[in-house]
Design an enzyme around this catalytic site. Structure first.
Site, PDB file in Angstrom:
ATOM      1  N   HIS A   5      -7.395   0.114  -6.633  1.00  0.00           N
ATOM      2  CA  HIS A   5      -7.607  -0.648  -5.389  1.00  0.00           C
ATOM      3  C   HIS A   5      -8.253  -1.988  -5.785  1.00  0.00           C
ATOM      4  O   HIS A   5      -9.414  -2.260  -5.481  1.00  0.00           O
ATOM      5  CB  HIS A   5      -8.503   0.145  -4.443  1.00  0.00           C
ATOM      6  N   ARG A  43       0.881  -1.181   0.000  1.00  0.00           N
ATOM      7  CA  ARG A  43       0.000   0.000   0.000  1.00  0.00           C
ATOM      8  C   ARG A  43       0.906   1.215   0.000  1.00  0.00           C
ATOM      9  O   ARG A  43       1.577   1.490   1.002  1.00  0.00           O
ATOM     10  CB  ARG A  43      -0.930  -0.024   1.214  1.00  0.00           C
ATOM     11  N   GLN A  92     -10.197  -4.430  -3.359  1.00  0.00           N
ATOM     12  CA  GLN A  92     -11.507  -3.887  -3.011  1.00  0.00           C
ATOM     13  C   GLN A  92     -12.550  -4.251  -4.076  1.00  0.00           C
ATOM     14  O   GLN A  92     -13.686  -4.608  -3.771  1.00  0.00           O
ATOM     15  CB  GLN A  92     -11.372  -2.355  -2.901  1.00  0.00           C
ATOM     16  N   CYS A 125     -16.441   1.725   0.232  1.00  0.00           N
ATOM     17  CA  CYS A 125     -15.319   0.840   0.573  1.00  0.00           C
ATOM     18  C   CYS A 125     -14.855   1.038   2.015  1.00  0.00           C
ATOM     19  O   CYS A 125     -14.182   0.180   2.564  1.00  0.00           O
ATOM     20  CB  CYS A 125     -14.168   1.074  -0.393  1.00  0.00           C
ATOM     21  N   ASP A 153     -17.006   7.094  -2.020  1.00  0.00           N
ATOM     22  CA  ASP A 153     -15.726   6.911  -1.327  1.00  0.00           C
ATOM     23  C   ASP A 153     -15.391   8.225  -0.618  1.00  0.00           C
ATOM     24  O   ASP A 153     -15.991   9.275  -0.892  1.00  0.00           O
ATOM     25  CB  ASP A 153     -14.643   6.525  -2.354  1.00  0.00           C
ATOM     26  N   ARG A 158     -13.662  -8.591   2.070  1.00  0.00           N
ATOM     27  CA  ARG A 158     -12.224  -8.378   1.885  1.00  0.00           C
ATOM     28  C   ARG A 158     -11.483  -9.667   2.234  1.00  0.00           C
ATOM     29  O   ARG A 158     -10.564 -10.084   1.533  1.00  0.00           O
ATOM     30  CB  ARG A 158     -11.709  -7.244   2.787  1.00  0.00           C
TER      31      ARG A 158
HETATM   32  N1   CP Z   1     -11.306  -0.107   2.207  1.00  0.00           N
HETATM   33  C1   CP Z   1     -10.064  -0.155   2.701  1.00  0.00           C
HETATM   34  O1   CP Z   1      -9.105  -0.427   1.986  1.00  0.00           O
HETATM   35  O2   CP Z   1      -9.976   0.097   4.031  1.00  0.00           O
HETATM   36  P1   CP Z   1      -8.619   0.336   4.848  1.00  0.00           P
HETATM   37  O3   CP Z   1      -8.064   1.653   4.379  1.00  0.00           O
HETATM   38  O4   CP Z   1      -9.060   0.368   6.280  1.00  0.00           O
HETATM   39  O5   CP Z   1      -7.683  -0.788   4.577  1.00  0.00           O
HETATM   40  N1  NVA Z   2      -9.784   6.741  -1.774  1.00  0.00           N
HETATM   41  C1  NVA Z   2      -9.514   6.242  -0.468  1.00  0.00           C
HETATM   42  C2  NVA Z   2      -9.685   4.753  -0.395  1.00  0.00           C
HETATM   43  C3  NVA Z   2      -9.517   4.169   0.968  1.00  0.00           C
HETATM   44  C4  NVA Z   2      -9.667   2.678   0.988  1.00  0.00           C
HETATM   45  C5  NVA Z   2      -8.105   6.621  -0.063  1.00  0.00           C
HETATM   46  O1  NVA Z   2      -7.204   6.620  -0.912  1.00  0.00           O
HETATM   47  O2  NVA Z   2      -7.888   6.946   1.096  1.00  0.00           O
END
Ligand code: CP
Ligand code: NVA
Length: 310
Positions: free
Chosen positions: A128, A101, A131, A267, A226, A295
């Site tokens: 993502h 990430r 997701q 999400c 989102d 997930r």
């Molecule tokens: N939806 C998602 O990826 O959540 P987190 O940021 O908590 O991992």
């Molecule tokens: N768009 C959001 C997604 C989180 C899962 C972010 O990047 O924080």
């Protein structure tokens, strides 16, 4: 050849459908898979925060009989004392699969370029994909199908989740309206629009960017939003962003403009009073916690797929 998952369109429609089917099977019968990752290890590199991704991957690995290592980039020489190529070439000697990430899409591509083991993008600024498979598993479970549906998306469209949602809708030949404010800083990048056009040509998908929340809701089966404050957006932008995105909030008026049996998705993490109201996210049409649960299941299926264990 090693396969990676850098964005959802790295997989074909058939592969996505296969992984979703496997995820449903794993959810129904988890014990059957409890030694599929025995003596196997996943490294998870995190540059930004997470609840769902970290906990579901760690739990998933232990349910499969394997082990996951959480590795914060703060503790790492990556990008400072050592380049990404060297980091991943070492890590790939120890572990069987790597998730990352990170803030920049280039870092995921760099990891994939130098890794001898599969790389899973656990969220960058471009995609993502994990997701998406859990979301589409949830849509399949709730709607009984993945074709002939309309999805509408609301809010920030210069956004990782939006991009992959557009890609997977295009892959499955869906209709999709993306409702966002005008302006490049809130709209999908041209590179993404070009990819969506290519994918749609093949699948017959109809994907539009619009600037009216009620228009997007018309005939919609799935309403998706989102965060307006994605990880890394400075807190001082919050008030200005709230003002710009408010016309795209999913509230009861927007929900009632969609099909009566439409579902609401996010999400997560979510802020009530921002991208959706509390009535919507806590209401009967919301499936956000089923989405979050998936997930676990979908990611276990992704791991097995990438390691040729189907
Ligand atoms: N939806 C998602 O990826 O959540 P987190 O940021 O908590 O991992
Ligand atoms: N768009 C959001 C997604 C989180 C899962 C972010 O990047 O924080």
């Amino acid at each position: 050849m090693v396969r990676h998952l850098t964005k959802i369109s790295d997989f074909t429609k058939e592969e996505c459908a296969l992984i979703i089917q496997k995820a449903i099977e794993m959810k129904e019968n988890p014990e059957k898979f409890n030694s599929t990752m025995q003596h196997k290890t996943m490294l998870m590199i995190f540059e930004k925060p997470s609840l769902r991704t970290r906990v579901s991957f760690e739990t998933g690995l232990s349910q499969l009989g394997g082990h996951a290592i959480f590795y914060s980039i703060k503790d790492s020489p990556l990008g400072k004392k050592e380049n990404i190529a060297d980091t991943v070439r070492c890590a790939a000697r120890y572990v069987d699969i790597i998730g990352a990430r990170v803030f920049k899409r280039q870092d995921i591509l760099e990891l994939a370029k130098y890794s001898d083991v599969p790389i899973i993008n656990m969220l960058d600024d471009f995609a993502h994909p994990c997701q998406m498979l859990c979301d589409f598993q949830a849509i399949q479970e709730k709607k009984g199908k993945l074709t002939g549906l309309k999805i509408s998306y609301y809010g920030d469209a210069y956004n990782n989740v939006t991009y992959d949602l557009m890609r997977i809708a295009a892959i499955f030949g869906m209709e999709m309206d993306v409702a966002c404010p005008e302006g490049a800083e809130y709209s999908p990048e041209q590179e993404v629009l070009d990819e969506i056009a290519e994918l749609s040509k093949k699948s017959g998908a109809k994907i539009r960017v619009v600037h009216d929340a009620l228009e997007a809701a018309k005939n919609s089966d799935v309403l998706y939003t989102d965060s307006w404050m994605s990880y890394g957006i400075p807190a001082e932008q919050e008030e200005a962003r709230k003002k710009v995105f408010m016309p795209f909030q999913v509230n009861p008026k927007v929900m009632s403009a969609a099909k009566p049996d439409a579902i609401f998705m996010n999400c997560l993490p979510a802020m009530r009073g921002y991208e959706q109201t509390a009535e919507v996210i806590d209401g009967p049409q919301s499936i956000v916690f089923d989405q979050a649960e998936n997930r676990l299941h979908a990611q276990k299926a992704i791991i097995l797929f990438l390691l040729n264990k189907f």
